[in-house]
Design an enzyme around this catalytic site. Structure first.
Site, PDB file in Angstrom:
ATOM      1  N   HIS A  17      99.203  31.997 -24.697  1.00 49.71           N
ATOM      2  CA  HIS A  17      97.949  32.444 -25.502  1.00 49.71           C
ATOM      3  C   HIS A  17      97.958  33.575 -25.377  1.00 49.71           C
ATOM      4  CE1 HIS A  17      95.700  27.742 -24.619  1.00 49.71           C
ATOM      5  NE2 HIS A  17      95.763  28.614 -25.769  1.00 49.71           N
ATOM      6  N   LYS A  41      87.047  16.842 -28.895  1.00 53.73           N
ATOM      7  CA  LYS A  41      87.484  16.937 -27.004  1.00 53.73           C
ATOM      8  C   LYS A  41      86.350  17.457 -25.090  1.00 53.73           C
ATOM      9  CE  LYS A  41      91.401  19.839 -28.255  1.00 53.73           C
ATOM     10  NZ  LYS A  41      92.456  21.297 -28.098  1.00 53.73           N
ATOM     11  N   ARG A  90     104.136  26.865 -32.138  1.00 57.64           N
ATOM     12  CA  ARG A  90     105.001  26.164 -31.046  1.00 57.64           C
ATOM     13  C   ARG A  90     106.476  25.502 -31.785  1.00 57.64           C
ATOM     14  NH1 ARG A  90     100.219  24.244 -27.212  1.00 57.64           N
ATOM     15  NH2 ARG A  90      99.342  24.011 -29.210  1.00 57.64           N
ATOM     16  N   SER A 128      97.552  24.101 -22.884  1.00 56.05           N
ATOM     17  CA  SER A 128      96.045  23.940 -21.704  1.00 56.05           C
ATOM     18  C   SER A 128      96.309  22.070 -21.401  1.00 56.05           C
ATOM     19  CB  SER A 128      94.561  24.104 -22.250  1.00 56.05           C
ATOM     20  OG  SER A 128      95.205  25.498 -22.916  1.00 56.05           O
TER      21      SER A 128
END
Ligand code: ADP
Length: 159
Positions: A17, A41, A90, A128
């Site tokens: 990040h 989440k 990504r 993460s």
């Protein structure tokens, strides 16, 4: 004045990040890193904690501010007067959902565009959730997390 928003969960912020933040801060006059509420989440750190951790690692970047929001991103951007959302891409797996999000945001707010920065190759594997998994084991975290937040992370993972 070109403003951009970099939204995400940042639970917690990783060096992947941070790489996107540094590169975006070079491109835009002002960058707002915005921690978004994600009802799906169950976060490790509260919104306020995530904001504080990010502030700590971006303190050397004068044109970066940190905020949080539970609003729709397109609405938040409208209020901020920002016309660009920055996203990190990504591997191919990020692409499909990010592409869909970008189209939806543009539909809701036609002034809003999404700009993708490709992850640097050494961070393409980094997320993460992967760091949270690794944190349970005795792995050196400095290749994954900014050094300033490692003690907070280790403290939290113990609980
Ligand atoms: P995650 O929980 O998967 O780490 P976030 O929701 O916090 O993701 O991510 C916010 C944004 O940062 C997304 O655009 C995501 O694709 C991007 N991102 C996350 N990790 C990286 C990385 N290692 N390199 C580049 N971009 C990343």
């Amino acid at each position: 004045m070109k403003n951009a928003i970099y939204p995400g969960s940042f639970d917690p912020i990783t060096i992947g990040h941070l790489n996107i933040i540094r590169r975006s801060a070079e491109i835009f006059d002002r960058l707002t890193v915005c921690v978004m509420v994600n009802a799906g989440k169950n976060p490790m750190f509260s919104l306020e904690e995530r904001v504080e951790l990010i502030r700590r690692v971006v303190k050397d970047l004068p044109n970066v501010e940190v905020d949080y929001s539970s609003e729709l991103l397109a609405e938040y951007a409208r209020k901020k007067g920002s016309c660009v959302i920055v996203k990190g891409l990504r591997a191919g797996s990020d692409f499909e959902s990010e592409f869909q999000m970008a189209m939806i945001n543009h539909k809701i707010n036609p002034d809003l565009d999404t700009m993708f920065l490709t992850a640097e190759h050494q961070y393409t594997y980094l997320s993460s959730s992967m760091v949270k998994e690794l944190g349970r084991y005795n792995v050196d975290l400095k290749d994954f997390l900014p050094e300033e937040i490692i003690p907070d992370f280790l403290e939290r993972i113990k609980k």
